[in-house]
Design an enzyme around this catalytic site. Structure first.
Site, PDB file in Angstrom:
ATOM      1  N   ARG A 177       0.803  -1.223   0.000  1.00 22.24           N
ATOM      2  CA  ARG A 177       0.000   0.000   0.000  1.00 22.24           C
ATOM      3  C   ARG A 177       0.836   1.273   0.000  1.00 22.24           C
ATOM      4  NH1 ARG A 177      -5.342  -1.070   3.817  1.00 22.24           N
ATOM      5  NH2 ARG A 177      -6.098  -2.895   2.678  1.00 22.24           N
ATOM      6  N   ASP A 199     -15.645   9.175   8.479  1.00 17.66           N
ATOM      7  CA  ASP A 199     -14.552   8.224   8.262  1.00 17.66           C
ATOM      8  C   ASP A 199     -13.235   8.935   8.527  1.00 17.66           C
ATOM      9  OD1 ASP A 199     -14.504   5.286   6.877  1.00 17.66           O
ATOM     10  OD2 ASP A 199     -12.613   6.342   6.523  1.00 17.66           O
TER      11      ASP A 199
END
Length: 294
Positions: free
Chosen positions: A57, A167
């Site tokens: 990632r 979020d």
């Protein structure tokens, strides 16, 4: 380096083999630092076997910024110059897996049971409705809630109805607010719902209708930080989020949820989560649907 740290890193290396041909050097110490940073800043706790995932990632960020090792990248995000990059790092390490009407029985319960109780209370408490999607990812969950409300409440314009979607990943918040998705996101959605609540948006994308988007406010929020909202909420969706937190963090989180719910309010959690040994402020109704009792 302490003896304990050396032992921990040796154990980690045995669990997670490091490929010899990696483009960037990524040591056990580097991974331990990133794990600790993520835990401190977000409450999310990565397991000892996620080193390869973290590498995958973040490698593109190192490539784009011209770094040769994860050590250089770690030093950069800890500097004043790299302060903005830290947010990108946290975004990359946050898991975002979702789809419309995932675990659909929760939305069925919301439409058939929870909203009926909220309607019954309206005669004495007014037509106010608040639902929170905590850990909303790219928005599929809060939009599924919005569609559920629109379908179950033909008089919704006569209500003060709002959905809060939050979020920790700022890119996910942006995408959710935009409300634009690949046309493939409609797979599995009944044609009548797809036709009524989604519209074509370019050649291969779709967008939520104005009515659904108008019900939702998308905001950045770190669940282990300060919460600016006052509530109270009639229902909270926090699904497949707490699995990344340790037990103490979970206890604090669910206690805070209970404090923000109305008496008898509903809490929906993920299929792999449970409240056993975490809190006694909720009663299990079935299929990971809980009611606040204290």
């Amino acid at each position: 380096m302490t003896v304990e740290t050396q032992a921990r890193n040796a154990k980690l290396a045995a669990i997670v083999p490091v490929p010899e041909d990696r483009e960037f050097s990524f040591s056990a110490d580097d991974y331990a630092f990133l794990r600790a940073m993520l835990k401190q800043r977000t409450g999310i706790e990565l397991g000892p076997t996620k080193q390869n995932m973290v590498y995958a990632r973040l490698a593109k960020r190192l490539r784009k910024l011209g770094f040769k090792s994860f050590r250089q990248y770690i030093e950069f995000i800890g500097s004043e110059e790299g302060r903005d990059e830290l947010g990108t790092t946290l975004n990359a390490l946050t898991t975002n897996l979702t789809k419309f009407f995932r675990e659909n029985h929760h939305f069925e319960h919301l439409g058939s049971t929870a909203l009926q109780e909220i309607r019954a209370r309206a005669t004495t408490q007014g037509r106010r409705l608040r639902i929170w999607s905590a850990g909303c990812s790219s928005g599929e969950e809060p939009y599924s809630i919005a569609i559920t409300l629109l379908r179950a409440m033909p008089d919704i314009k006569q209500w003060d109805a709002k959905i809060l979607a939050t979020d920790i990943d700022t890119e996910m918040v942006r995408r959710g607010a935009e409300g634009v998705y690949s046309a493939a996101a409609l797979d599995g959605i009944p044609p009548d719902i797809a036709k009524k609540y989604f519209e074509l948006y370019g050649a291969d994308k779709i967008r939520l209708c104005d009515e659904a988007r108008g019900l939702i406010s998308f905001k950045y929020l770190n669940l282990i930080g300060d919460w600016p909202m006052k509530g109270p909420f009639d229902a909270i969706f926090c699904r497949n989020v707490v699995i990344y937190f340790d037990k103490d963090t979970q206890r604090t989180l669910f206690d805070r949820y209970a404090n923000l719910l109305v008496p008898g309010g509903f809490l929906y959690i993920g299929h792999s989560e449970n409240l056993f040994g975490i809190t006694e402020r909720f009663k299990l109704l079935g299929r990971n649907i809980h009611r606040k009792i204290a």
